[in-house]
Scaffold this active site. Structure first.
Site, PDB file in Angstrom:
ATOM      1  N   LYS A 107     -25.606  37.789 -60.024  1.00  0.00           N
ATOM      2  CA  LYS A 107     -27.004  37.458 -59.810  1.00  0.00           C
ATOM      3  C   LYS A 107     -27.178  36.494 -58.648  1.00  0.00           C
ATOM      4  O   LYS A 107     -26.219  35.929 -58.111  1.00  0.00           O
ATOM      5  CB  LYS A 107     -27.588  36.853 -61.095  1.00  0.00           C
ATOM      6  CG  LYS A 107     -27.580  37.806 -62.272  1.00  0.00           C
ATOM      7  CD  LYS A 107     -28.338  39.081 -61.978  1.00  0.00           C
ATOM      8  CE  LYS A 107     -29.816  38.864 -61.857  1.00  0.00           C
ATOM      9  NZ  LYS A 107     -30.468  38.468 -63.101  1.00  0.00           N
ATOM     10  N   HIS A 120     -31.847  39.569 -54.591  1.00  0.00           N
ATOM     11  CA  HIS A 120     -33.282  39.643 -54.901  1.00  0.00           C
ATOM     12  C   HIS A 120     -34.126  38.941 -53.836  1.00  0.00           C
ATOM     13  O   HIS A 120     -34.948  38.083 -54.133  1.00  0.00           O
ATOM     14  CB  HIS A 120     -33.563  39.050 -56.283  1.00  0.00           C
ATOM     15  CG  HIS A 120     -32.922  39.827 -57.394  1.00  0.00           C
ATOM     16  ND1 HIS A 120     -32.586  39.269 -58.601  1.00  0.00           N
ATOM     17  CD2 HIS A 120     -32.532  41.124 -57.471  1.00  0.00           C
ATOM     18  CE1 HIS A 120     -32.021  40.185 -59.368  1.00  0.00           C
ATOM     19  NE2 HIS A 120     -31.983  41.314 -58.711  1.00  0.00           N
ATOM     20  N   ARG A 130     -28.192  56.953 -51.601  1.00  0.00           N
ATOM     21  CA  ARG A 130     -28.075  56.662 -53.032  1.00  0.00           C
ATOM     22  C   ARG A 130     -27.226  55.415 -53.232  1.00  0.00           C
ATOM     23  O   ARG A 130     -26.221  55.211 -52.539  1.00  0.00           O
ATOM     24  CB  ARG A 130     -27.438  57.846 -53.773  1.00  0.00           C
ATOM     25  CG  ARG A 130     -28.269  59.106 -53.794  1.00  0.00           C
ATOM     26  CD  ARG A 130     -27.656  60.129 -54.746  1.00  0.00           C
ATOM     27  NE  ARG A 130     -26.322  60.507 -54.301  1.00  0.00           N
ATOM     28  CZ  ARG A 130     -26.047  61.612 -53.602  1.00  0.00           C
ATOM     29  NH1 ARG A 130     -27.031  62.427 -53.249  1.00  0.00           N
ATOM     30  NH2 ARG A 130     -24.812  61.891 -53.252  1.00  0.00           N
ATOM     31  N   PHE A 182     -26.493  48.941 -62.333  1.00  0.00           N
ATOM     32  CA  PHE A 182     -26.523  48.696 -63.780  1.00  0.00           C
ATOM     33  C   PHE A 182     -27.679  49.445 -64.441  1.00  0.00           C
ATOM     34  O   PHE A 182     -27.978  49.213 -65.604  1.00  0.00           O
ATOM     35  CB  PHE A 182     -26.693  47.193 -64.051  1.00  0.00           C
ATOM     36  CG  PHE A 182     -25.451  46.386 -63.846  1.00  0.00           C
ATOM     37  CD1 PHE A 182     -24.447  46.363 -64.801  1.00  0.00           C
ATOM     38  CD2 PHE A 182     -25.289  45.628 -62.698  1.00  0.00           C
ATOM     39  CE1 PHE A 182     -23.300  45.602 -64.622  1.00  0.00           C
ATOM     40  CE2 PHE A 182     -24.149  44.861 -62.510  1.00  0.00           C
ATOM     41  CZ  PHE A 182     -23.153  44.852 -63.476  1.00  0.00           C
ATOM     42  N   VAL A 242     -38.571  47.483 -67.238  1.00  0.00           N
ATOM     43  CA  VAL A 242     -37.180  47.425 -66.781  1.00  0.00           C
ATOM     44  C   VAL A 242     -37.132  47.133 -65.287  1.00  0.00           C
ATOM     45  O   VAL A 242     -36.272  46.395 -64.814  1.00  0.00           O
ATOM     46  CB  VAL A 242     -36.446  48.744 -67.108  1.00  0.00           C
ATOM     47  CG1 VAL A 242     -35.010  48.707 -66.573  1.00  0.00           C
ATOM     48  CG2 VAL A 242     -36.440  48.994 -68.612  1.00  0.00           C
ATOM     49  N   ASP A 274     -34.952  40.263 -66.595  1.00  0.00           N
ATOM     50  CA  ASP A 274     -34.404  40.814 -65.354  1.00  0.00           C
ATOM     51  C   ASP A 274     -32.886  40.972 -65.382  1.00  0.00           C
ATOM     52  O   ASP A 274     -32.272  41.278 -64.360  1.00  0.00           O
ATOM     53  CB  ASP A 274     -34.828  39.966 -64.149  1.00  0.00           C
ATOM     54  CG  ASP A 274     -34.252  38.555 -64.178  1.00  0.00           C
ATOM     55  OD1 ASP A 274     -33.487  38.231 -65.114  1.00  0.00           O
ATOM     56  OD2 ASP A 274     -34.567  37.772 -63.267  1.00  0.00           O
TER      57      ASP A 274
END
Length: 532
Positions: A221, A239, A273, A278, A422, A464
Site C-alpha cells: 500500500k 494511489h 491488461r 488483487f 469495491v 480500500d
C-alpha cells in the site's frame, strides 16, 4: 504536530518529536530493531520486535510484560539501582484489526558510561509494550534520557508518541515466501524487512540487511504521509495517478528524493491488461462482507469489527449462514444482488462468492459495459436488489449509479440495504456513488447513508484493502502473477548488463517496466505543474 516516521518498512508508523537520525547509517542494527539517535541531544529511541514474554493480554499480564522488558534493558546495560517510577496499563483487548493499547512504564537505572570510571550515571528510561498475540510477539519501544532532562515534558512526549503508534490492519504481501524463493533461485538477492502484521511470518522469508539506495523496494500500500523524500525505486500501489487526495505531495517526494515509482496498479502488458491484481479477492471479500453486513442490518444490528479469515472455506461458512438469514427476512424468500463490472476480475470474484454462499444464478444480476451504456443512471435495478456491488474501473466522469436524491425519492419502495463499493473511488471527484464520503475500515466496516427522515436504512462498505480479509490466498495469487514481471527487473536496473538496457522496449526483456516508468514520468510532470 510531530512528524510521522515509517518504521520496519512502513509496517509501523509513529509520531516522534525531535531531530533524530537512523542509527543504521552509522553502524549495523539488528533486523528486529529500529534505532533512532538524537542529533542535538543524548536521547536514543529503540523499537524492537521481541518474542512474547508469556501469553495473555490482561492488565496483570501486560504489567508483568512491561516490567520484564524494563528489566531486560537493565540487564543489557549492566545497570545498578534499578527503580520503577510508575506503570500505566490499559484494560481490555483491542478490537480486531486495531492497534492495541500499550503498557507504559517510567523508571531509572544507573548505567556506567563508556570511558567514565567514576559513579554510574542516572538514566531515565521510558518503555511501552504492545502485545500481538496472533504473531506471539511483543513490540517494545524504549526511550533513554540523561538525568538532567525535564522528565515531565519527556513523559508527555513519550505518551504522545506511544499513543500515535499504528500497526495498519493490512496482512497482505506483494512478495510471498514462494515467490521470493523463485527469485533467489534466479539470482536475485531479496531484502525482507520484519513486519509483525504480515500474514507470512518473518521466518518464512530469508532475511537480509536494509536495502541500499540502488535496490528497488517492493511493498503493497501507499506510504504514510507526511514522510521523507524517496530515494529508492518503489514498486507498490501508490494511489496517486487519478488525482486522489494528496497525489501532488506523494509524487513530490519522489521528485525531491530522486526516486522512481513503478505503480502496481498500472503495471500492464502489451495489450494494456494489468499483469497482477488483487481484484478477484477484492470482489470476493467485498461480496462476503456485504452479505454479513446486510444480515446484521436485517436483524436490527450493525456489522462489527472484522479480522482476517484463514481461508475461503472458513469465510464461506459465515456467508452461507448470512444468505439463509436474508432469505428469512424477505417475503419472496430470495437473497438478491447486482454486480456492475461483472466481467472483470473484481466482478468475477464477487459473483463467485455469492454463488458459493448459496445464492441461485437467477438471484445474481450481472452487469457490465453493455448494460450500463444502454441507458443512463441512476438505475432503478440497483434499488430492486438486496446488495449492490460496484466493481468498475473508473477512468472518467460517468452518470451516477445512484445518489441520495434518487434513494429518497424511492422512499420505502426499495429493497437495497447494502452497497459495497469495491472500486472505492472515495475521494475521486468522478465517483458514481456520491452517497458517502469516507473509507470504512475492518474495525468499522459500514457507514450509514444520510437519507431523509423516515427513509429505510442503507449502509455502504468502502474498505480500500478488502483482500486482506483473505491475506494468504490473495497474496499467493497476486505474487504468482507478478513473478514473470519481477524476473525482468534486471533488464531495466542494469543488473543484467549494459547490453540488456538496449532491449528494455522488448516484451519479456523489461518492456513492462519501461511502460510503467513512462507513465510515472508523465504523472510526475503533472505533479510538478501543480506545485510538487
Amino acid at each position: 504536530m510531530a512528524p510521522i516516521r515509517a518504521l520496519f518498512g512502513n509496517a509501523v508508523t509513529m509520531a516522534l518529536e525531535g531531530n533524530f537520525m537512523d542509527a543504521s547509517e552509522l553502524r549495523q542494527v539488528p533486523d528486529n530493531q529500529e534505532v533512532l539517535l538524537g542529533q542535538d541531544s543524548n536521547v536514543s529511541v529503540i523499537l524492537e520486535v521481541l518474542q512474547q514474554v508469556e501469553p495473555g493480554t490482561s492488565p496483570d499480564d501486560m504489567d508483568r510484560a512491561v516490567r520484564y522488558h524494563f528489566d531486560s534493558i537493565a540487564n543489557d546495560n549492566d545497570a545498578t539501582d534499578v527503580h520503577v517510577t510508575w506503570v500505566d496499563v490499559a484494560a481490555g483487548d483491542a478490537p480486531a484489526g486495531k492497534t492495541p493499547q500499550p503498557a507504559l512504564l517510567q523508571g531509572t537505572q544507573r548505567v556506567k558510561k563508556f570511558g567514565k570510571p567514576a559513579d554510574n550515571d542516572l538514566v531515565h528510561i521510558w518503555v511501552a509494550v504492545w502485545r500481538l498475540p496472533s504473531k506471539k510477539v511483543d513490540l517494545a519501544l524504549s526511550l533513554n534520557e540523561p538525568s538532567d532532562a525535564d522528565t515531565d515534558a519527556i513523559a508527555q512526549r513519550f505518551r504522545a508518541s506511544a499513543g500515535s503508534l499504528r500497526i495498519p490492519a493490512e496482512h497482505r504481501s506483494a512478495l510471498t515466501p514462494t515467490t521470493a524463493k523463485k527469485l533467489i533461485e534466479n539470482g536475485f538477492e531479496i531484502t525482507v524487512e520484519r513486519d509483525p502484521q504480515r500474514i507470512f511470518d518473518d521466518a518464512e522469508f530469508e532475511a537480509w540487511p536494509k536495502a541500499p539506495k540502488a535496490t528497488p523496494i517492493i511493498g503493497l500500500k501507499e506510504l504514510d504521509t507526511p514522510g521523507p523524500d524517496l530515494e529508492n525505486t518503489h514498486i507498490q500501489f501508490a494511489h496517486c495517478y487519478k488525482n486522489q487526495e494528496g497525489w501532488v505531495d506523494v509524487l513530490g517526494r519522489f521528485k525531491r528524493g530522486g526516486g522512481k515509482l513503478y505503480d502496481l496498479e498500472f503495471l500492464e502488458d502489451a495489450q494494456g491488461r494489468r499483469v497482477a491484481a488483487f481484484g478477484w479477492h477484492a470482489g470476493f471479500a467485498g461480496a462476503a462482507l456485504g452479505l454479513l453486513g446486510l444480515a446484521e442490518q436485517l436483524n436490527g444490528g450493525k456489522l462489527g469489527a472484522q479480522t482476517k479469515f484463514d481461508n475461503e472455506d472458513a469465510l464461506l461458512k459465515e456467508t452461507s449462514k448470512a444468505v439463509e438469514n436474508i432469505r428469512k427476512h424477505r417475503a419472496d424468500g430470495k437473497a438478491t444482488a447486482l454486480v456492475i463490472g461483472a466481467l472483470g476480475r473484481c466482478g468475477r470474484g464477487a459473483v463467485s462468492c455469492f454463488e458459493r454462499s448459496g445464492m441461485k444464478p437467477e438471484e445474481i444480476v450481472r452487469w457490465d459495459l453493455q448494460e450500463t451504456s444502454a441507458k443512463s443512471g441512476p438505475y432503478q435495478e440497483i434499488l430492486d436488489v438486496d446488495i449492490f456491488v460496484n466493481c468498475i474501473y473508473l477512468r472518467s466522469k460517468i452518470p451516477n449509479f445512484i445518489d441520495t436524491a434518487f434513494i429518497n425519492q424511492a422512499g420505502a419502495n426499495r429493497r437495497l440495504g447494502m452497497v459495497v463499493d469495491v472500486s472505492c473511488d472515495t475521494t475521486n471527484p468522478n465517483n458514481p456513488l456520491p452517497v458517502y464520503s469516507i473509507n470504512t475500515t475492518f474495525d468499522k466496516p459500514t457507514v450509514d447513508v444520510e437519507l431523509a427522515k423516515g427513509v429505510p436504512k442503507m449502509e455502504v462498505i468502502s474498505i480500500d484493502h478488502l483482500p486482506t480479509l483473505l491475506p494468504r490466498e490473495a497474496s499467493e495469487a497476486f505474487s504468482d502473477d507478478l513473478l514473470p514481471s519481477l524476473l525482468q527487473l534486471p533488464f531495466v536496473t542494469g543488473a543484467a548488463g549494459e547490453d540488456a538496457l538496449k532491449h528494455t522496449h522488448e516484451e519479456g526483456k523489461g518492456a513492462v517496466w519501461t511502460r510503467a516508468e513512462k507513465l510515472f514520468r508523465k504523472h510526475l510532470a503533472d505533479a510538478v505543474a501543480h506545485g510538487a
